[in-house]
Design an enzyme around this catalytic site. Structure first.
Site, PDB file in Angstrom:
ATOM      1  N   LYS A  49       0.642  -1.101  -0.449  1.00  0.00           N
ATOM      2  CA  LYS A  49       0.399  -0.416   0.146  1.00  0.00           C
ATOM      3  C   LYS A  49       1.199   1.497   0.026  1.00  0.00           C
ATOM      4  O   LYS A  49       1.453   1.254   0.782  1.00  0.00           O
ATOM      5  CB  LYS A  49      -0.486   0.376   1.614  1.00  0.00           C
ATOM      6  N   GLU A  65       9.793   1.439  10.717  1.00  0.00           N
ATOM      7  CA  GLU A  65      10.913   2.389  10.135  1.00  0.00           C
ATOM      8  C   GLU A  65       9.982   3.939  10.163  1.00  0.00           C
ATOM      9  O   GLU A  65       9.829   4.316  10.009  1.00  0.00           O
ATOM     10  CB  GLU A  65      11.224   1.917   8.485  1.00  0.00           C
ATOM     11  N   CYS A 109      14.339  10.594   7.018  1.00  0.00           N
ATOM     12  CA  CYS A 109      14.400  10.132   8.637  1.00  0.00           C
ATOM     13  C   CYS A 109      15.455  10.100   8.541  1.00  0.00           C
ATOM     14  O   CYS A 109      15.496  10.257  10.045  1.00  0.00           O
ATOM     15  CB  CYS A 109      13.678   9.171   7.731  1.00  0.00           C
ATOM     16  N   GLU A 113      10.777  16.141  14.909  1.00  0.00           N
ATOM     17  CA  GLU A 113      10.970  15.835  13.198  1.00  0.00           C
ATOM     18  C   GLU A 113      10.546  17.163  12.433  1.00  0.00           C
ATOM     19  O   GLU A 113       8.989  16.502  12.832  1.00  0.00           O
ATOM     20  CB  GLU A 113      10.902  14.491  13.602  1.00  0.00           C
TER      21      GLU A 113
END
Ligand code: NDP
Length: 454
Positions: free
Chosen positions: A155, A229, A263, A356
């Site tokens: 997906k 992750e 990331c 982040e």
């Protein structure tokens, strides 16, 4: 919900494609196809599975430029980056094409017979992927999953489904029907269904820490295997004895690459206080020189952000009065542009230091000594990546061991290699992708005992 999904081009805000939007029914159908294909794929002789994966790699190789262009337009990434990423997709399939014949077990000395282990595939594996490196991150999951004998349902993110859909066609030319299935639909319906589906043995996810937490919780109801992750807030630690010119030249693209939507972005630049002013002088021309613009231009180094929502989220970290020390350029007009921005001096408790950002915003943070550098680097819920710059080899190794992250580099900012494990400590995730370790995440160890005594 609309039956059609409009896919936008972030550099122009124009509609790039309209595709059918999958829902729960399509997710169930994809799982059923993958389930039906599993016995044949699993039973195939390892050398034959390897051959088919090599053939798939050949097919990808023939489509590299087409895939790169599609990815560059859909994700708004520079075409040169997109070419590099598609090269990695190819390398990942080539690397794992060698794996089916190397899924080795152990023989273990026990009394009364022979004990040995074999590696078994899991079954149908669901892969849920983000928009920042769409096909690359999917390949990190697809290639080892297939090599280990699983069938897959991928997906992709709703914002960037196009290369995944093209990949499904390419795979369909080479692999048996139902081995690779792509379902382009929303996370909260299609993604959620895959996580809950009783016929899905494992979920491999890359994305936000918030969704990762929800997936881990939902997967618990069927004890699914989960690889996560997630986010990062990586430190780029620069000591006074480093080659400052090299460190300053490399620092901008380590956080502004992919417009900061990475990331592994080294978004906290930690610099020893005695050289921080000099470092800022060296850094500035490199930030100002970043070519921000049309992703399809060969000269472009940074494109737009993925969406208007992402641009708003990033802008919230740079409010009026923020300590902007360096600001690069960005085009006007349509497109989700945001100029590369360096904040300094910045309060240790500022949101921009702790959270982040996933955009082109870096903070520069001074430190006194090695102990403080390690303490600041570890002062985060995340633990994905990072760098250390020093000419002192012993210190480099000490600090590399002390920083709580899954991936570290010394005197460079690279994080990812096909042949080496990638993944996070702490809330950056669970499990490892790439390298030999990824195969463990797509197989179970079975222990067999054969009695030799009557
Ligand atoms: P998400 O975590 O929401 O999306 C990642 C993937 O998960 C997408 O395919 C998404 O589908 C899917 N998804 C969303 N909700 C669910 C759910 N409940 N169950 C199953 N699957 C789901 O990331 P965003 O796109 O919202 O990005 C937000 C922030 O996440 C970024 O600003 C960044 O901080 C971080 N992020 C980190 C990434 C990384 O590489 N570690 C990658 C992307 C984002 P859909 O797109 O259809 O909603």
């Amino acid at each position: 919900m609309s039956a059609t999904l409009q896919v936008l081009e972030p550099a122009t805000e124009a509609v790039l494609a309209e595709i059918p939007r999958a829902g729960v029914e399509e997710a169930d159908a994809a799982v059923a196809r993958a389930r039906a294909a599993y016995p044949g794929w699993r039973a195939m002789a390892p050398a034959d599975r390897a051959k088919l994966l090599h053939r798939l790699a050949d097919t990808i190789e023939a489509a590299l430029e087409e895939l790169a262009l599609l990815e560059a337009r859909n994700a708004g990434k520079p075409i040169t980056d997109a070419r590099g990423e598609m090269g990695m997709v190819l390398d990942t399939f080539r690397y794992y094409a060698g794996a089916p014949e190397r899924m080795l077990g152990d023989t273990i000395p026990v009394g009364g017979g022979q004990s040995f282990t074999v590696r078994e595939p899991l079954g149908v594996v669901a892969l849920i992927t983000p928009w920042n490196f769409p096909l690359t991150i999917a390949a990190w999951k697809m290639a080892p999953a297939l090599a280990a004998g699983n069938t897959i349902v991928l997906k992709p993110a709703e914002l960037t489904p196009l290369t995944a859909l093209r990949f499904e066609q390419l795979a369909g030319e080479v692999l048996p029907a139902g081995v690779v299935n792509v379902v382009a639909g929303p996370g909260r319906t299609v993604g959620q269904r895959l996580v809950e589906h009783p016929d899905v043995a494992k979920v491999a996810f890359t994305g936000s820490t918030a969704v990762g937490r929800a997936i881990a919780a939902d997967a618990a109801s069927t004890i699914k295997r989960v690889t996560l992750e997630l986010g990062g807030k990586s430190a780029n630690v620069i000591f006074a004895d480093a080659d400052l010119a090299r460190a300053a030249a490399a620092a901008p693209m380590a956080v502004f690459g992919n417009a900061g939507q990475d990331c592994c972005a080294r978004s906290r630049i930690l610099v020893q206080r005695s050289v921080v002013e000099r470092f800022m002088e060296l850094l500035e021309p490199h930030v100002l020189a970043i070519a921000v613009g049309d992703p399809l231009s060969e000269a472009t180094q940074m494109g737009p952000l993925i969406s208007a929502g992402q641009r708003d989220a990033v802008a919230s970290y740079v409010p009026d009065g923020a300590p902007v020390a360096i600001r690069g350029s960005a085009p006007d007009g349509p497109g989700y542009w945001f100029a590369p921005t360096v904040l300094f001096p910045v309060d240790r408790h500022d949101r921009a230091v702790g959270e982040e950002i996933f955009g082109p915003v870096a903070t520069v943070i001074p430190f006194e000594d090695e102990a403080e550098a390690v303490a600041i680097a570890n002062d985060t819920i995340y633990g994905l990546s990072g760098s250390i710059w020093t000419e002192n080899g012993a210190r480099a190794l000490r600090v590399a061991r002390a920083i709580e992250t899954g991936v570290l580099s010394i005197n460079t900012n690279t994080s990812v290699r096909v042949a080496t494990p990638f993944g996070g400590f702490k809330q950056s995730g669970v499990g490892r992708e790439l390298g030999p370790h990824a195969l463990d995440a797509y197989s179970e160890v079975k222990s067999i005992f054969y009695a030799t005594e009557g």
